[in-house]
Design an enzyme around this catalytic site. Structure first.
Site, PDB file in Angstrom:
ATOM      1  N   GLY A 228      31.485  42.685  30.508  1.00 52.97           N
ATOM      2  CA  GLY A 228      31.433  42.668  31.904  1.00 52.97           C
ATOM      3  C   GLY A 228      32.990  42.437  32.152  1.00 52.97           C
ATOM      4  O   GLY A 228      33.646  41.409  31.842  1.00 52.97           O
TER       5      GLY A 228
ATOM      6  N   GLY B 285      34.274  42.416  35.209  1.00 50.85           N
ATOM      7  CA  GLY B 285      34.410  42.012  36.817  1.00 50.85           C
ATOM      8  C   GLY B 285      35.611  40.789  36.753  1.00 50.85           C
ATOM      9  O   GLY B 285      36.358  40.858  35.984  1.00 50.85           O
ATOM     10  N   PHE B 286      35.503  39.999  37.795  1.00 47.08           N
ATOM     11  CA  PHE B 286      36.343  38.917  37.938  1.00 47.08           C
ATOM     12  C   PHE B 286      36.623  38.050  36.794  1.00 47.08           C
ATOM     13  O   PHE B 286      37.796  37.709  36.373  1.00 47.08           O
ATOM     14  CB  PHE B 286      36.335  38.042  39.219  1.00 47.08           C
ATOM     15  CG  PHE B 286      36.635  38.938  40.701  1.00 47.08           C
ATOM     16  CD1 PHE B 286      37.572  39.964  40.652  1.00 47.08           C
ATOM     17  CD2 PHE B 286      36.072  38.478  41.673  1.00 47.08           C
ATOM     18  CE1 PHE B 286      37.892  40.520  41.770  1.00 47.08           C
ATOM     19  CE2 PHE B 286      36.084  39.296  42.988  1.00 47.08           C
ATOM     20  CZ  PHE B 286      37.269  40.143  43.042  1.00 47.08           C
TER      21      PHE B 286
ATOM     22  N   VAL C 294      25.673  47.080  27.467  1.00 44.16           N
ATOM     23  CA  VAL C 294      24.930  46.518  26.583  1.00 44.16           C
ATOM     24  C   VAL C 294      23.351  46.251  26.870  1.00 44.16           C
ATOM     25  O   VAL C 294      22.969  46.220  27.899  1.00 44.16           O
ATOM     26  CB  VAL C 294      25.558  44.915  26.683  1.00 44.16           C
ATOM     27  CG1 VAL C 294      24.789  43.885  25.591  1.00 44.16           C
ATOM     28  CG2 VAL C 294      26.987  44.875  26.151  1.00 44.16           C
TER      29      VAL C 294
ATOM     30  N   GLU D 273      31.459  41.396  58.032  1.00 39.81           N
ATOM     31  CA  GLU D 273      32.351  42.481  57.740  1.00 39.81           C
ATOM     32  C   GLU D 273      32.007  43.932  57.927  1.00 39.81           C
ATOM     33  O   GLU D 273      32.703  44.612  58.508  1.00 39.81           O
ATOM     34  CB  GLU D 273      33.175  42.272  56.320  1.00 39.81           C
ATOM     35  CG  GLU D 273      34.026  41.039  56.057  1.00 39.81           C
ATOM     36  CD  GLU D 273      34.397  41.115  54.651  1.00 39.81           C
ATOM     37  OE1 GLU D 273      35.835  40.660  54.598  1.00 39.81           O
ATOM     38  OE2 GLU D 273      33.755  41.281  53.910  1.00 39.81           O
TER      39      GLU D 273
END
Ligand SMILES: Cc1cc2nc3c(=O)[nH]c(=O)nc-3n(C[C@H](O)[C@H](O)[C@H](O)COP(=O)(O)OP(=O)(O)OC[C@H]3O[C@@H](n4cnc5c(N)ncnc54)[C@H](O)[C@@H]3O)c2cc1C
Length: 208
Positions: free
Chosen positions: A24, A26-27, A92, A183
């Protein structure tokens, strides 16, 4: 498990250092891989996409405020100058923790240390109707799907004679009033007030 899972993931260089595999980018996974850059470790970063997605701005893509390329960053470029961090695009599929081996759609990979940073998926909390009818927003392509869906609904609505028959196409329901929902609602309101009436002057937006 796919056929290819039975052979090793090719072209991973041999290294004298312990191998850390991060699943992963991501952040979390990306930050860790950057922090392990130049350390005495071989780091293999795996992601099913070859780009990092900046999730906080998905709502802008969904409402045509930004292009997908503005919030998607190529992972290979981030590690151009790294000698010990390797990126591979692979999904994966399973793990064998006894053998310290993971299986991907492109082959298996052995590790010394494994980090799972695969993030989360949309949770419908068992609401099957919402899961069936709603469009989630957890990837760039899902955000783009929402944008296309809204625009194509308006293109259909303009071809419908009676106002009451257009309503289902012109209304948008957002499930979830946390920061993302708020938002998104704000951006939808801006579209409704400033953009859509110009694109579709024949439609009444009073009821949207
Ligand atoms: C619409 C939206 C708005 C948000 N706004 C904010 C905000 O304003 N501020 C804030 O702080 N947070 C925000 N968040 C939350 C924030 O984006 C997440 O907390 C953060 O992305 C989690 O990071 P992560 O690395 O754990 O997972 P993710 O960023 O989800 O990364 C997981 C990565 O794993 C990869 N992956 C998953 N499964 C596999 C697999 N089997 N094989 C290979 N790769 C795989 C995925 O492709 C992905 O790249 C928002 C989230 C969303 C959806």
């Amino acid at each position: 498990m796919t056929e290819r899972s039975h052979s090793p993931l090719p072209n991973i260089p041999k290294s004298p250092f312990p191998k850390v595999v991060i699943i992963g980018a991501g952040f979390a996974g990306l930050k860790l891989a950057r922090n392990l850059n130049k350390k005495k470790l071989q780091v293999v970063l795996l992601d099913k996409n070859n780009y990092h997605q900046f999730q906080p701005l998905f709502y802008q893509v969904a409402t045509a405020g930004l292009e997908p390329s503005a919030i998607s960053f190529p992972l290979r470029k981030i590690f151009h100058h790294s000698k010990n961090v390797i990126f591979r695009m692979a999904e994966v599929e399973s793990l064998d923790t006894d053998q310290k081996r993971l299986f991907t759609d492109s082959g298996y990979l052995d590790y010394d240390y494994l980090v799972l940073a695969m993030g989360a998926d949309t949770n419908y909390f068992g609401a099957k109707n919402i899961e069936f009818f709603a469009s989630p927003m957890k990837t760039v392509s899902e955000a783009l799907y929402i944008r296309n869906k809204i625009i194509s609904n308006y293109e259909k609505a303009i071809n419908i004679e009676k106002q009451e028959n257009r309503r289902a196409l012109m209304n948008v329901v957002i499930v979830g009033g946390g920061p993302t929902g708020v938002e998104l609602a704000g951006a939808m309101a801006e579209l409704r007030n400033n953009v859509l009436p110009k694109d579709y002057p024949e439609l009444s937006f009073k009821n949207m």
